[in-house]
Motif scaffolding. Structure first.
Motif, PDB file in Angstrom:
ATOM      1  N   GLU A  35      32.112  41.195  39.662  1.00  0.00           N
ATOM      2  CA  GLU A  35      32.575  41.627  38.591  1.00  0.00           C
ATOM      3  C   GLU A  35      32.832  40.678  37.514  1.00  0.00           C
ATOM      4  O   GLU A  35      33.427  41.301  36.465  1.00  0.00           O
ATOM      5  CB  GLU A  35      33.896  42.457  38.946  1.00  0.00           C
ATOM      6  N   ASN A  38      31.614  41.824  34.089  1.00  0.00           N
ATOM      7  CA  ASN A  38      32.140  43.000  33.416  1.00  0.00           C
ATOM      8  C   ASN A  38      33.284  42.555  32.501  1.00  0.00           C
ATOM      9  O   ASN A  38      34.518  41.906  33.103  1.00  0.00           O
ATOM     10  CB  ASN A  38      32.555  43.818  34.461  1.00  0.00           C
ATOM     11  N   ILE A  39      33.326  42.489  31.272  1.00  0.00           N
ATOM     12  CA  ILE A  39      34.525  42.007  30.422  1.00  0.00           C
ATOM     13  C   ILE A  39      35.917  42.601  30.763  1.00  0.00           C
ATOM     14  O   ILE A  39      36.876  41.677  30.763  1.00  0.00           O
ATOM     15  CB  ILE A  39      34.318  42.425  29.027  1.00  0.00           C
ATOM     16  N   ASP A  40      35.965  43.982  31.174  1.00  0.00           N
ATOM     17  CA  ASP A  40      37.263  44.446  31.253  1.00  0.00           C
ATOM     18  C   ASP A  40      37.714  43.853  32.624  1.00  0.00           C
ATOM     19  O   ASP A  40      39.047  43.549  32.828  1.00  0.00           O
ATOM     20  CB  ASP A  40      37.086  46.038  31.796  1.00  0.00           C
ATOM     21  N   SER A  41      37.009  43.601  33.651  1.00  0.00           N
ATOM     22  CA  SER A  41      37.285  43.119  35.084  1.00  0.00           C
ATOM     23  C   SER A  41      37.780  41.546  34.649  1.00  0.00           C
ATOM     24  O   SER A  41      38.765  40.996  35.456  1.00  0.00           O
ATOM     25  CB  SER A  41      36.092  42.974  35.963  1.00  0.00           C
ATOM     26  N   VAL A  43      39.139  40.133  31.953  1.00  0.00           N
ATOM     27  CA  VAL A  43      40.364  40.297  31.511  1.00  0.00           C
ATOM     28  C   VAL A  43      41.512  40.686  32.390  1.00  0.00           C
ATOM     29  O   VAL A  43      42.461  40.030  32.310  1.00  0.00           O
ATOM     30  CB  VAL A  43      40.430  41.500  30.117  1.00  0.00           C
ATOM     31  N   ARG A  44      41.319  41.708  33.000  1.00  0.00           N
ATOM     32  CA  ARG A  44      42.305  41.897  34.137  1.00  0.00           C
ATOM     33  C   ARG A  44      42.517  40.786  35.162  1.00  0.00           C
ATOM     34  O   ARG A  44      43.470  40.804  35.554  1.00  0.00           O
ATOM     35  CB  ARG A  44      41.942  43.308  34.966  1.00  0.00           C
ATOM     36  N   THR A  45      41.468  40.249  35.472  1.00  0.00           N
ATOM     37  CA  THR A  45      41.660  39.032  36.398  1.00  0.00           C
ATOM     38  C   THR A  45      42.429  38.063  35.730  1.00  0.00           C
ATOM     39  O   THR A  45      43.304  37.355  36.490  1.00  0.00           O
ATOM     40  CB  THR A  45      40.243  38.759  36.973  1.00  0.00           C
ATOM     41  N   LEU A 110      49.160  47.128  34.545  1.00  0.00           N
ATOM     42  CA  LEU A 110      47.814  47.073  35.013  1.00  0.00           C
ATOM     43  C   LEU A 110      47.501  48.058  36.085  1.00  0.00           C
ATOM     44  O   LEU A 110      46.678  49.036  36.098  1.00  0.00           O
ATOM     45  CB  LEU A 110      47.493  45.600  35.475  1.00  0.00           C
ATOM     46  N   CYS A 158      41.188  44.713  39.743  1.00  0.00           N
ATOM     47  CA  CYS A 158      39.877  45.121  39.346  1.00  0.00           C
ATOM     48  C   CYS A 158      39.581  46.639  40.023  1.00  0.00           C
ATOM     49  O   CYS A 158      38.559  46.944  39.839  1.00  0.00           O
ATOM     50  CB  CYS A 158      38.792  44.150  39.524  1.00  0.00           C
TER      51      CYS A 158
END
Length: 292
Positions: A35, A38-41, A43-45, A110, A158
């Motif tokens: 993941e 994946n930019i969203d993953s 950022v969330r990480t 989140l 994620c």
């Protein structure tokens, strides 16, 4: 009466920034799940790493306030800001409560599942500082749980379904480091001629060696089975080859555990150049296997 701004330097030391490296365990699940492209993953990480940094810092402050008497009798912990009298306990507790509220509240933004993981980490560790630290076996389990919750948090943040192999590797790896930490603490305090932590007086070196050697064996076995299971057909079997640096890293860390210098896992990770080399080689192989 010491103000919060005046207590700044001591507070910055009391939250133990060198131990924040433990929070990088959060990256494990997203990395293994492929993941991190994946930019969203990503950022969330990274946000989850920050949230666990807040939560862990709060736990360190609470622990040092409750352990102040024992720490003052310890050869190295007596230098910590609260034990040394450079940080008032009321300020430490106030900041700790604020950090826990912020960490849990932001994690809720989140996902509620992540908020549960972060809140559980805080509650379990406060219980550890209050009662569980003096209970043999349970104290090791709680330390290991702290590492495991970090690993789970990355997956939860994620929305990743964590495999049984990942959970086994994370669990045995956490137990391996926790038992090694206790062994190193016992080794140091026996050398100094006094045991300040009640649970340590109920452990023997041979028992702790049994726990960390058993968990190391199970860790290597679990990782090896996982590496063969996810093997991707190709000219170079990177996952299978990654077993070599992984096993060597486990064995190298065991050298530090056996020498009684693994009381703080992050210190070993930041100072052992050979261990770092194995980790870099292993990580490169995993990247090639998953993202290549």
């Amino acid at each position: 009466m010491t103000s919060l701004p005046a207590a700044g330097p001591a507070l910055a030391q009391a939250v133990r920034p060198r131990q924040w490296t433990k929070n990088l365990v959060v990256l494990a699940a997203p990395a293994f799940a492929g993941e991190l492209d994946n930019i969203d993953s990503v950022v969330r990480t990274l946000l989850t790493v920050v949230l666990f940094t807040f939560a862990a810092s709060a736990v360190y402050l609470v622990n040092d306030v409750l352990d102040v008497v024992e720490d003052r009798a310890h050869p190295t912990k007596r230098l910590r800001p609260i034990a040394a009298g450079r940080l008032a306990p009321r300020i430490a507790v106030g900041v700790a409560v604020l950090l826990m509220i912020v960490a849990t509240g932001l994690s809720l933004a989140l996902s509620w599942q992540l908020a549960v993981v972060v809140a559980s980490y805080c509650l379990v560790n406060v219980a550890y500082s209050l009662v569980l630290k003096d209970e043999p076996v349970i104290d090791i389990a709680v330390i290991a749980l702290g590492f495991l919750l970090r690993a789970v948090a990355g997956g939860v943040a994620c929305g990743i379904d964590l495999s049984q192999w990942f959970l086994l590797i994370a669990s045995f790896g956490s137990l391996y480091m926790a038992a090694g930490k206790r062994y190193a603490e016992l080794h140091l305090e026996v050398e100094e001629g006094s045991v300040t932590r009640p649970s340590l007086s109920r452990y023997s070196a041979t028992y702790l060696r049994f726990v960390w050697s058993t968990s190391a064996a199970l860790l290597i076995m679990s990782y090896s089975l996982w590496a063969f299971e996810i093997s991707v057909p190709g000219p170079i079997p990177w996952t299978e080859l990654s077993m070599a640096p992984f096993v060597l890293a486990v064995l190298r860390y065991a050298v530090d555990v056996d020498a009684g210098v693994a009381g703080e896992p992050e210190e070993i990770a930041l100072s052992d150049r050979v261990l770092q080399s194995f980790a870099v080689i292993w990580a490169a192989m995993i990247v090639l296997a998953i993202y290549g």
